[in-house]
Every structure is written in C-alpha cells, then in structure tokens.
Enzyme design. Structure first.
Site, PDB file in Angstrom:
ATOM      1  N   ARG A  83       5.294   3.573   7.351  1.00  9.11           N
ATOM      2  CA  ARG A  83       4.112   4.325   7.784  1.00  9.11           C
ATOM      3  C   ARG A  83       3.675   3.891   9.188  1.00  9.11           C
ATOM      4  NH1 ARG A  83      -0.914   4.243   3.813  1.00  9.11           N
ATOM      5  NH2 ARG A  83      -1.176   2.185   4.736  1.00  9.11           N
ATOM      6  N   LYS A 186      -2.198   6.227  10.789  1.00  7.57           N
ATOM      7  CA  LYS A 186      -3.207   5.182  10.603  1.00  7.57           C
ATOM      8  C   LYS A 186      -3.573   4.609  11.969  1.00  7.57           C
ATOM      9  CE  LYS A 186      -4.315   1.781   7.075  1.00  7.57           C
ATOM     10  NZ  LYS A 186      -5.159   2.610   6.198  1.00  7.57           N
ATOM     11  N   GLU A 222     -10.331  13.609   2.335  1.00 10.29           N
ATOM     12  CA  GLU A 222     -10.411  12.162   2.117  1.00 10.29           C
ATOM     13  C   GLU A 222     -11.812  11.729   1.703  1.00 10.29           C
ATOM     14  OE1 GLU A 222      -8.028   9.321   3.445  1.00 10.29           O
ATOM     15  OE2 GLU A 222      -7.063  10.405   5.055  1.00 10.29           O
TER      16      GLU A 222
HETATM   17  C1  LIG Z   1      -5.315   3.094   4.959  1.00 12.77           C
HETATM   18  C2  LIG Z   1      -5.972   4.371   4.573  1.00 12.77           C
HETATM   19  C3  LIG Z   1      -5.962   4.856   3.245  1.00 12.77           C
HETATM   20  C4  LIG Z   1      -5.390   4.068   2.095  1.00 12.77           C
HETATM   21  O1  LIG Z   1      -4.031   3.828   2.210  1.00 12.77           O
HETATM   22  P1  LIG Z   1      -3.347   2.695   1.320  1.00 12.77           P
HETATM   23  O2  LIG Z   1      -1.939   2.694   1.784  1.00 12.77           O
HETATM   24  O3  LIG Z   1      -3.479   3.111  -0.096  1.00 12.77           O
HETATM   25  O4  LIG Z   1      -4.083   1.434   1.588  1.00 12.77           O
HETATM   26  C5  LIG Z   1      -6.547   6.082   2.986  1.00 12.77           C
HETATM   27  N1  LIG Z   1      -7.132   6.812   3.960  1.00 12.77           N
HETATM   28  C6  LIG Z   1      -7.175   6.366   5.245  1.00 12.77           C
HETATM   29  C7  LIG Z   1      -7.844   7.193   6.271  1.00 12.77           C
HETATM   30  C8  LIG Z   1      -6.597   5.148   5.580  1.00 12.77           C
HETATM   31  O5  LIG Z   1      -6.653   4.719   6.846  1.00 12.77           O
END
Ligand SMILES: *Cc1c(COP(=O)(O)O)cnc(C)c1O
Length: 342
Positions: A83, A186, A222
């Site tokens: 990722r 991310k 989200e």
């Molecule tokens: C990091 C993140 C998540 C959760 O991802 P995980 O891999 O489950 O920790 C969900 N939404 C956003 C916007 C994120 O930055």
C-alpha cells in the site's frame, strides 16, 4: 541482559514517546542506500523539501503484538508495504521494496524490544513507516531526494473498558477527498483536509464524522480515518467500494474472517445513506482500534441507531474477537498473515 523500561503498560494511551532506535534510508541519484538504525529522533531536511510545501509524503501504520508464549509478531506487513508503494506511485515517489520494508519493521521492533508491551495488556508497539520528498527544490515537481523511515511507540488498547459503541455524524459540508483525487492513498494531505471536519463533529458531541462519496453525497465512504462496514438483517457483511476510500487492511481482513470463519455472505459495493435500515450492526475499522462499534449515525438531524447505543452487537463482537485473537496469536491465522519477529 535484556533492557527493561519503566512504563505503566495498563495506562498507555495513543501518544508519542521516544523509543531507542528508528530506521532511516535515503534515496538519491536514483537509488536507495542500505539504510540503518539510528538513535536520533530528529530529521534534518532541506527547508525546501516537497514534503513540507507540496504534501509529497505518505505513511503507514501497523503494530507488533506480543503473544502468550512471548513471541513478537507483525500482522500482514507485506500489505502495508504494497500500500505504501501504491501511495508512492500516486505521488510520483520512488517505491521502497516490499522485502526491505518488512526487514526495516523487523529491525525496528527488535532494536526496541523492551518497548513491546506484555501479552494480556492489550497494548502493542505501533510502527509508523513513512516516505517523504526531501532535498533542495522550489518548483512544483517531484523531489530530487527521498527518505524512508520507520519509528515505533508503545500504545495502549483503544478501548480500555471493552468495546463501546459511539455515535457518528454524516458530514455534508466537508469531503476528505475528491472523486479522482488522493483518497485511496495514505497521504498526509487527506488528513490535513479532515482536521476541521473532525473538530466540528467532536464539538457537536460525536466521535467523528462520516464522509459521503464526494461526487453525489449519497453513499457512505469513510468513518473519520477508518473504513465502514455493516451487517444486514439477513447476516451479510457489506462494506463500501470506491476509489476515494483508503483500502483498509483491517477491513479486508474482516471481510475474510466474516466469510471464512463466520460463514457470512460478504460484499463490497455502494452503501446508500438512505438504506441504513438494512443494517442491524455497523462498525468502523482500522489498525488503531481494530473495530469501533457504531451506536448510531446522525443524518440531517435524525439519529439512526443500529444494534444499540450502549452495547456492541454479537456479530461485531465476534469479528473483533477473531481478528484480535489472530493478531495476538490466540486464534489460528490464515496462511501468510503473521510474520514472527526473530
Ligand atoms: C489508515 C487508514 C485506514 C485504516 O487502514 P488499516 O490498514 O486498516 O489500518 C482507513 N482509512 C484511512 C483514511 C486511513 O488513512
């Protein structure tokens, strides 16, 4: 000879603490150096770094867990590595090889082994890998140099008194990402864009806000910085699918658990705000909390309550217990999910 640290494991929260070692690798002239562990927790970078001006940076979050037999393990770090590289692709930053990412995490955990909380406390060692554009540059373009770093902090369990549902409010005045923007990566920019929306939600008495799809504002995307899932009255696990949602590793792990461990039907697809009645339980998921049960969602002044505002639903509880059990080594994990730190 093992170092001991004076930490009150039972009362840890999610806050920064300097640990002993962090990993730093530099990219210059088209390649990464060999990388190393360092003691200094300060970075010295050019004042003209693209990470500071143009948001050219991305990060990851994962945890190291101590098991009952005192082993230390990482949960799906290969997925974080992949990722991170997808985020890098999106912002025109060089990839950091998956194997090296996992090795860097392992090195940081080993070097800071004294900070890995004991089994049974619910506390973990949180790892924060990040990759940033650095070097002298003033025009809007990709940086000439990059840093990949991993540091770690011991953190407490998200829910100290057990799983407790919280309420969220649907945001109609804020989007965290654009339809074809960086929502699926991310990157810090998404977080900068979420700070005000979060504050408004909290000021109004909610845990956080729920973002709708930025194009039509009709579908749930989200829950703050976590993914959404719901369980329908006929026991289907449903989670939204959209290019502006950050693909949560926790979410995909829960999808697998729902299907393979709990025999639920699962699907990824549109979750319309007007169809919230289809769900008997709902939750938000991510590495930090695993699952935050959603008590209710307020939309246009009306609170829609799922299972209960005060008690977690049975299927949400089972999903949580199974994944938590896998992460701490008490439940058998699917092949390839667990990496032991040796
Ligand atoms: C990091 C993140 C998540 C959760 O991802 P995980 O891999 O489950 O920790 C969900 N939404 C956003 C916007 C994120 O930055």
């Amino acid at each position: 000879m093992t170092k001991k640290v004076d930490i009150d494991w039972a009362n840890l929260s999610f806050s920064y603490m300097k640990t002993d070692f962090r990993y730093v690798a530099k990219w210059k002239d088209g390649k990464w150096d060999e990388g190393k562990l360092v003691e200094d927790n300060m970075l010295t970078i050019s004042e003209a770094s693209t990470a500071l001006h143009y948001g050219q940076q991305c990060f990851e979050g994962l945890k190291a867990y101590r098991t009952k037999d005192n082993k230390i393990q990482l949960f799906r770090p290969d997925e974080n590595a992949k990722r991170l590289n997808r985020s890098c692709d999106k912002l025109l930053m060089p990839n950091f090889p998956v194997e090296r990412f996992i090795d860097a995490c392992m090195q940081v955990v080993k070097a800071n082994e004294a900070y890995v909380p004991p089994y049974g406390t619910g506390a973990t060692l949180y790892l924060r890998p990040f990759l940033i554009g650095v070097g002298d540059n003033i025009g809007v373009k990709p940086a000439p140099e990059y840093l990949f770093c991993v540091f770690c902090v011991p953190v407490g369990p998200y829910f100290k008194g057990g799983l407790t549902p919280v309420n969220f409010v649907i945001s109609e005045s804020f989007d965290r990402a654009a339809p074809y923007g960086t929502g699926g990566a991310k990157v810090g920019g998404n977080y900068a864009a979420s700070l005000e929306a979060h504050k408004v939600a909290v000021d109004n008495g909610f845990a956080d806000c729920i973002y709708l799809d930025p194009k039509t504002h009709t579908k749930i995307e989200e829950v703050g910085a976590a993914n959404f899932f719901g369980i329908t009255h006929d026991n289907k696990f449903i989670t939204p699918k959209s290019p502006s949602i950050l693909p949560s590793i926790t979410k995909y792990s829960l999808l697998h658990i729902a299907k393979e461990y709990m025999n639920l039907e699962t699907s990824e697809g549109d979750v319309l705000v007007e169809d919230l009645d289809q769900f008997k339980e709902a939750g938000a998921c991510g590495t930090a909390a695993v699952i935050t049960p959603i008590g209710g969602i307020e939309y246009r002044g009306k609170l829609h309550v799922f299972h209960s505002e005060t008690e977690v639903g049975p299927l949400t509880r089972e999903l949580y217990d199974t994944l938590y059990g896998i992460q701490f080594g008490d439940v058998k994990a699917p092949e390839g999910w667990i990496y032991e730190v040796k």
